[in-house]
Design a protein around this motif. Structure first.
Motif, short mmCIF file in Angstrom:
data_model
loop_
_atom_site.label_atom_id
_atom_site.label_comp_id
_atom_site.label_asym_id
_atom_site.label_seq_id
_atom_site.Cartn_x
_atom_site.Cartn_y
_atom_site.Cartn_z
N LEU A 215 46.26 -85.06 58.25
CA LEU A 215 47.19 -84.83 59.34
C LEU A 215 46.53 -85.29 60.62
N TYR A 216 47.18 -86.21 61.33
CA TYR A 216 46.64 -86.77 62.56
C TYR A 216 47.19 -86.00 63.77
N HIS B 135 40.71 -73.77 61.25
CA HIS B 135 40.80 -73.00 59.99
C HIS B 135 39.54 -73.28 59.17
N PRO B 136 38.93 -72.25 58.62
CA PRO B 136 37.63 -72.43 57.95
C PRO B 136 37.63 -73.39 56.76
N ASP B 137 38.79 -73.68 56.19
CA ASP B 137 38.83 -74.58 55.04
C ASP B 137 38.92 -76.05 55.44
N PHE B 138 38.98 -76.33 56.75
CA PHE B 138 39.21 -77.69 57.20
C PHE B 138 38.19 -78.11 58.23
N GLU B 139 38.17 -79.41 58.49
CA GLU B 139 37.37 -79.94 59.58
C GLU B 139 38.20 -80.97 60.35
N ILE B 140 37.87 -81.13 61.62
CA ILE B 140 38.59 -82.08 62.47
C ILE B 140 37.66 -83.22 62.81
N ILE C 19 42.56 -89.32 69.35
CA ILE C 19 43.30 -89.11 68.12
C ILE C 19 42.32 -88.52 67.11
N TYR C 20 42.71 -87.40 66.52
CA TYR C 20 41.90 -86.73 65.51
C TYR C 20 42.65 -86.72 64.18
N ARG C 21 41.91 -86.47 63.13
CA ARG C 21 42.56 -86.18 61.86
C ARG C 21 41.95 -84.91 61.30
N ILE C 22 42.79 -84.16 60.59
CA ILE C 22 42.35 -82.90 59.98
C ILE C 22 42.31 -83.11 58.47
N VAL C 23 41.15 -82.84 57.88
CA VAL C 23 40.94 -83.03 56.44
C VAL C 23 40.27 -81.79 55.88
N LEU D 220 35.54 -83.47 78.88
CA LEU D 220 34.43 -83.59 77.96
C LEU D 220 34.41 -84.98 77.36
N THR D 221 33.27 -85.39 76.93
CA THR D 221 33.19 -86.65 76.19
C THR D 221 33.88 -86.43 74.85
N PRO D 222 34.29 -87.49 74.19
CA PRO D 222 34.92 -87.31 72.86
C PRO D 222 34.05 -86.50 71.91
N GLU D 223 32.76 -86.76 71.95
CA GLU D 223 31.87 -86.03 71.04
C GLU D 223 31.79 -84.55 71.43
N GLU D 224 31.75 -84.27 72.72
CA GLU D 224 31.74 -82.87 73.17
C GLU D 224 33.05 -82.18 72.83
N ALA D 225 34.15 -82.92 72.94
CA ALA D 225 35.46 -82.33 72.65
C ALA D 225 35.55 -81.86 71.20
N VAL D 226 34.95 -82.63 70.28
CA VAL D 226 34.98 -82.23 68.87
C VAL D 226 34.30 -80.87 68.70
N GLU D 227 33.26 -80.64 69.45
CA GLU D 227 32.53 -79.38 69.36
C GLU D 227 33.30 -78.22 69.98
N SER D 228 34.32 -78.51 70.75
CA SER D 228 35.07 -77.44 71.44
C SER D 228 36.11 -76.79 70.54
#
Length: 1002
Positions: A410-411, A67-72, A445-449, A55-63
């Motif tokens: 968290l990365y 946890h409902p309190d966070f976003e990647i 590389i992602y981060r979770i916030v 997947l493209t990076p943007e598509e991967a984010v959608e995959s």
């Protein structure tokens, strides 16, 4: 790739039988056939193998499902970065990222790198990438220090720096060398972490290595196998500490260490074996303790599809070996636990502080656990019940490592690969439809916030004043505290000491007070008054850290008194630390405190170990205190500790302690004579010459009576055919400390064919402890009546001393022992023996076939792959030839690798591993020869290793733990513990049956 990822690869390679599985990572599985016409026809499965595209990076984010309190959030992707496996942030907020595109590329190396990533517009996403280091081979770890970075790339640890500002390193200095480099790219040094003690801690994985420091003119060598390393970045010196795990090590806020490996998702290390090393007579339990309640059987909530190649491989195997479809699930459990990390950030809600995160790249998810106290250990149950904390539907998502970031996020490092398993372990008809290096040009590389997170402005901490850095120690964000502490250490400016003292005693936050204390210690500016306040702090965690610091100041009377007082602290954790820290000095009051600790926690193995670690000196005093207390005498939980102390006192060259012990034993009341006998026997079990002389000169009638009675009881119990077998076996070791003139007839009786197998087995083992040449004569005379299992044990005993080994060879020469009774592995060791006499005799007595030339045997056994195997018959083959070191379906001994995962191996690969185990031997399965200072030789596999002892598992299923002070030589044979020549035991049809059975295991 880090070892963690290869953990999945390791699982796929787990197979062997007979003595041990030697997994040949990177092995070429193309097996030549004697005749091409014999090769099984290859079926074209292309129609069943649709490629799953990236997947493209943007598509991967959608995959992702998170946890409902966070976003990647995506913060970097190709072309800025590729195959990230480790990262760190410098004090300016820039990220150094280790790239390993070499993974699964068997043809090339030296094109991995370290990238420097920058966020130039402050939006939290990297937009610039620089080739800080190029032309690297298998880098695995990185850590920022003094404007540069330490980089782990086995066999080296480098210090690299950009001195001219072009963001490309112009300094590449070797700091140390000798770390193991696994040809399967797994189990190498990893996870550089900053500790409260102002040191860099890292794991050596499973490969270890014999390491030297580049600046050390004496070239001292450090054996890092199974160890952790603590590097002082300023002095470039190292210490070894407790190790464990494969890839992934993390330190909590209070420096508690966690590791993971393969199917073991979470372990905590129970002690720092620098303490253990103080008392060379202490053999401690293994430090890593699994804290995930489900362990390797933890069910994972995967949401990605099972790749077509996995399904196809299972069906091919089922059709060829079982004839029915495999109903088991090929995924959904830990096979590649990697990158364990404690969340220490300040951006998430407080309840997430201390949570553990583990990547599972084979299942495309991130697992979370919430540790809780469990006595001195922890238990870490699943934190997310209905779904994993983070999972992806994208089978290319490979989370291999994590990092706490400057803003508290968290990365997640995503290697992003089509195939995370080792390509050589995929059947040829399947692998040709895959790209083994697919994704080596990609990486994310992602981060979770938390939801609603606002990106703060990132400060350049290098520009802050000393006072501003001290103020940052109040931060709730672990990265900020660590970096501020590190910069204070780098600057080594003692003018800030007053500010640190104020923080150490006045901050409202325990972690800040502890960090300030450690900073003062590092600057050599910690005064007695401030330390005493730390030792009396209201927080038990601060008191624990203060105890560690106080070890360097234990000469002061006031410090000693407060340390002793903490042995009765309300916190069990503080008491445990006190048991270790009190080893920093010696006094009668200290010995009394240690004895009291032991009496109060006699049932706790960790407390017993901690107390003994502090008793290299003072063991006699503590022994005397315990024996003088009637309550201790009646407490069966204290007996194991008394035994350990008796063994230690006997082995030490301290005549005063021995005399004191003898007096204490002699005055024991009649009601405790059994205990007196047990302690006296253990005193003599490893007695030094000095101890033997003290005993011989003893004028105590009670001691003489004890010795005589002990031997009479042992002989009576061991030879009593009407007694319970367990009682007879327990009595046999005592015979080894008596005069062989007296015990030889007893051993002859115990070896007779009329005796139960456990009795004969224990007698053979006990004979190995007697240094008398008549032992060899006795065993050879008994040989005709020994079963195959007992002959294996007898061989182990006869191998243990050179004169006995020569007697064994002479018996083979005389025809009293059949050459076939000596296993192929032992024959190979004989032929490579360093003793020329032994080597020459072996070469003349045994078939000169060169076992390492295995191509003809491999060709011959190709036909077994075409035979239909019977799983029922194969189980019998397993029991006969494999169960000595492997356990399946409640049959056998679990000495070698776990065979439950062998379904993931192709049968051709399995066959090749069996017939040619020495093609490439993984370090944890190499045979070692250990020679003791008493002249014994123990041959086997290193199962456990720590600062003080090595545990050798032998081919007969027994094991020996040997203290390092008793080791004269430790020699690697470079041979697999799994023997060559198995074709002499298993014919082609039996091989087909065995493969069928192994593939039938669920």
């Amino acid at each position: 790739m880090p070892a963690s990822i290869a953990a999945s690869r390791f699982r796929l390679s787990v197979f062997a039988f007979a003595l041990i599985s030697i997994l040949l990572t990177g092995l070429t599985l193309t097996v030549q056939s004697a005749d091409k016409s014999e090769t099984k026809p290859k079926v074209d499965y292309s129609a069943e193998m649709p490629r799953i595209l990236p997947l493209t990076p943007e598509e991967a984010v959608e995959s992702f499902k998170i946890h409902p309190d966070f976003e990647i959030q995506l913060v970097a992707a190709e072309p800025l970065v590729r195959d990230p496996v480790a990262m760190c942030f410098d004090a300016r907020g820039r990220a150094y990222v280790v790239e390993m595109p070499e993974y699964n590329d068997a043809n090339k190396e030296g094109y991995s790198s370290v990238k420097l990533l920058e966020d130039t517009d402050g939006d939290g996403r990297f937009d610039k990438s620089y080739p800080f280091l190029s032309d690297m081979t298998l880098p695995t770890a990185v850590f920022s220090y003094k404007g540069g970075v330490f980089v782990g790339a086995p066999p080296y640890v480098y210090y690299c720096e950009d001195t001219d500002g072009d963001r490309i390193a112009d300094v590449r200095e070797v700091v140390m060398t000798g770390f193991g480099r696994d040809k399967g790219d797994e189990g190498m040094i990893n996870s550089f972490r900053w500790g409260l003690d102002n040191k860099i801690h890292f794991s050596t994985g499973i490969d270890g290595g014999n390491v030297t420091l580049a600046a050390d003119e004496n070239k001292k060598t450090y054996n890092t196998k199974g160890r952790g390393v603590i590097l002082d970045p300023e002095t470039r010196t190292i210490e070894l500490t407790t190790g464990g795990g494969q890839h992934g090590m993390s330190l909590g806020n209070w420096n508690r260490e966690f590791v993971c490996a393969n199917s073991i998702p979470m372990q905590v290390l129970m002690y720092d074996d620098r303490y253990i090393a103080r008392n060379p007579y202490l053999a401690p339990p293994a430090a890593p303790v699994s804290i995930a309640p489900g362990g390797k059987f933890t069910k994972l909530l995967r949401i990605s599809q099972v790749e077509p190649w996995r399904v196809l491989r299972s069906r091919i195997r089922a059709a060829s070996e079982r004839g029915d479809y495999e109903k088991g699930q090929p995924s959904g459990f830990f096979t590649a636990a990697t990158g364990i990390t404690v969340y220490r950030g300040g951006a998430w809600p407080a309840e997430y502080q201390g949570n553990l995160f583990v990547g599972e790249p084979a299942n495309n998810l991130v697992y979370r656990a919430a540790p809780q106290p469990d006595g001195l250990s922890l238990v870490a149950p699943r934190a997310d019940q209905d779904a994993e904390f983070l999972a992806s539907t994208d089978v290319w998502f490979r989370p291999v490592q994590f990092e706490n970031g400057p803003e508290g996020a968290l990365y997640v490092l995503d290697m992003y690969r089509e195939l995370i398993e080792g390509a050589p372990f995929i059947p040829e008809e399947v692998i040709k439809h895959l790209d083994p290096v697919g994704g080596q040009d990609k990486g994310r590389i992602y981060r979770i916030v938390p939801k609603g997170f606002q990106q703060p402005q990132q400060a350049d901490l290098t520009k802050l004043s000393l006072q501003e850095l001290v103020e940052l120690l109040e931060s709730d964000n672990g990265w900020t505290r660590d970096t501020a502490q590190r910069l204070l250490y780098e600057r080594q400016d003692t003018s800030i000491a007053a500010n640190l003292k104020q923080l150490a005693t006045g901050s409202s936050k325990p972690i800040t007070r502890a960090t300030a204390l450690w900073s003062l210690e590092a600057l050599k500016s910690l005064d007695e008054s401030t330390l005493l306040k730390g030792l009396q702090d209201e927080s038990f965690q601060v008191r624990k850290q203060s105890l560690k610091i106080a070890e360097q100041s234990a000469g002061a009377k006031a410090i000693q008194q407060q340390m002793i007082a903490l042995a009765k602290d309300p916190s069990l954790e503080v008491q445990y630390q006190a048991a270790f820290s009190l080893g920093a000095f010696e006094s009668l009051a200290r010995n009394a405190a240690l004895a009291d600790l032991l009496e109060r926690h006699a049932a706790n193995q960790w407390m017993r170990m901690a107390v003994q670690s502090s008793l290299d000196q003072g063991a006699g005093d503590v022994f005397e205190i315990l024996l003088a207390n009637p309550k201790s005498l009646d407490d069966k939980r204290i007996e194991p500790f008394l035994i350990d102390l008796a063994v230690q006192i006997g082995a030490q060259k301290n005549e005063e302690s021995v005399s004191s012990l003898l007096v204490s034993i002699a005055v024991l009341p009649e009601s405790h004579q059994k205990l007196a006998e047990i302690l006296f026997r253990n005193l003599l079990s490893r007695a030094s010459n000095e101890t033997k002389q003290v005993v011989a000169k003893s004028n105590s009638d009670q001691i003489a009576k004890l010795l005589k009675g002990m031997m009479q009881t042992a002989i009576s119990q061991a030879t009593n055919g009407k007694a319970v077998v367990k009682t007879r076996v327990a009595a046999i070791p005592t015979l080894s400390i008596g005069s062989f003139d007296e015990t030889q007839p007893v051993f002859e009786e115990l070896l007779s064919v009329q005796q139960p197998l456990p009795v004969r087995q224990k007698a053979i083992t006990a004979l190995g402890l007697i240094n008398d040449n008549r032992v060899a004569e006795l065993l050879i005379e008994a040989w005709p009546g020994l079963s195959p299992q007992l002959r294996m044990s007898a061989v182990e005993t006869l191998f243990s001393r050179k004169p006995w080994l020569v007697s064994l060879l002479e018996a083979v020469k005389a025809g009293d022992i059949n050459p076939g009774d000596i296993g192929p592995d032992r024959v190979q060791l004989l032929k490579t023996n360093q003793d020329k006499t032994v080597k020459k005799m072996a070469e003349s007595l045994f078939d000169n076939e060169r076992l390492t030339g295995r191509s003809d045997v491999i060709k011959e056994y190709q036909s077994s792959l075409k035979l239909k195997g019977s799983a029922a018959n194969g189980k019998l083959v397993f029991k006969k030839s494999c169960s000595a070191c492997h356990r399946l379906e409640n049959v056998g001994i679990q000495l070698g690798a776990d065979l439950k995962a062998i379904k993931d191996r192709g049968t051709e690969a399995v066959l090749l591993n069996i017939l040619d185990p020495n093609r490439e031997v993984k370090p944890q399965y190499v045979t070692y020869l250990l020679v003791t200072t008493q002249g014994r030789t123990i041959t086997g596999l290193i199962k456990e290793e720590n600062a003080n002892s090595i545990t050798i598992a032998r081919a007969d299923g027994t094991s020996d733990t040997v203290l390092r002070i008793d080791i004269d030589e430790l020699i690697s044979s470079r041979l697999s513990f799994m023997p060559e020549g198995m074709e002499k035991q298993i014919n082609k049809q039996e091989m087909a049956d065995l493969l069928a059975y192994l593939n039938s295991i669920k």
